[in-house]
Design an enzyme around this catalytic site. Sequence first.
Site, short mmCIF file in Angstrom:
data_model
loop_
_atom_site.label_atom_id
_atom_site.label_comp_id
_atom_site.label_asym_id
_atom_site.label_seq_id
_atom_site.Cartn_x
_atom_site.Cartn_y
_atom_site.Cartn_z
N SER A 152 2.28 7.86 -2.95
CA SER A 152 1.32 8.56 -2.08
C SER A 152 2.03 8.92 -0.79
O SER A 152 2.98 8.24 -0.38
CB SER A 152 0.13 7.64 -1.77
OG SER A 152 -0.67 8.17 -0.72
N TYR A 164 -2.30 -0.63 1.02
CA TYR A 164 -2.03 0.53 0.17
C TYR A 164 -0.71 1.19 0.55
O TYR A 164 0.11 1.52 -0.32
CB TYR A 164 -3.19 1.52 0.33
CG TYR A 164 -3.14 2.71 -0.61
CD1 TYR A 164 -3.52 2.59 -1.94
CD2 TYR A 164 -2.73 3.97 -0.15
CE1 TYR A 164 -3.50 3.68 -2.79
CE2 TYR A 164 -2.71 5.06 -0.99
CZ TYR A 164 -3.10 4.91 -2.31
OH TYR A 164 -3.07 6.00 -3.15
#
Length: 254
Positions: A152, A164
């Site tokens: 990401s 994350y």
Amino acid sequence: MNIENKVIVITGAARGLGLAMAKTLAKEKGQLALVDTNIEALKIEQQACLELGASKVECFKADISNEGQVVKLFESIVAHFGKVNGLINNAGILRDGLLVKAKDSHVQDKLSLSDWQSVINVNLTGVFLCAREAACQMIETQSEGVIVNISSISRAGNFGQTNYSAAKAGVAAMTVTWAKELAKHNIRVCGIAPGFIATEMTASMPQEAIKRAEAFIPLGRMGDSDEIASTVKFIFSNDYLSGRVLEVDGGARI
């Protein structure tokens, strides 16, 4: 790699990006091993992939953060298909939160260890386990292979995403490492770092939040899941591409 009749494993395939990837590779006549914790949803999509052109589709339920389940998963896939040619490490979860939430010098909340660990378990350890077992099967069956890890643009660090961001940065680093280690076995490894993509997850966000996010994207819109899926197809088809993480983000940079 010519995708036709190649055995490709897709984790998190029941919805969102995973489902879009499955449908794109089905059109290329690939043999698909769809993996998710929601086996009922997978079975609904199984027929759709067959109708789109997949030469074979099987569904597998597994928790990718569990080593024993992952080992059995890839043993079962080889028992069904005879080999593994591709893996798309797509499964992931979110447990967003500030490291420390405070007001007027008073700490109101902090990111819990359980929220940290659950994201690391799935988004980082799960990627490691699936890639390890896929590589083992590729080597033992002497099959050419491609591993695609979904990172990401949050890997650079993003507000409210300590867990994350850390996991996705780790995924990017593992991608480069594995590309170097596995090349001698005829296995390529690449990554994709999506930006803000329209999925079921983002559809639940308030419209004002979506508009604010889009304002930071030079192309002025969220990406489409099919645009990520087409990037996966490109990676599989380009035999000289390895060790790179492709940012597909509309020009956005976090």
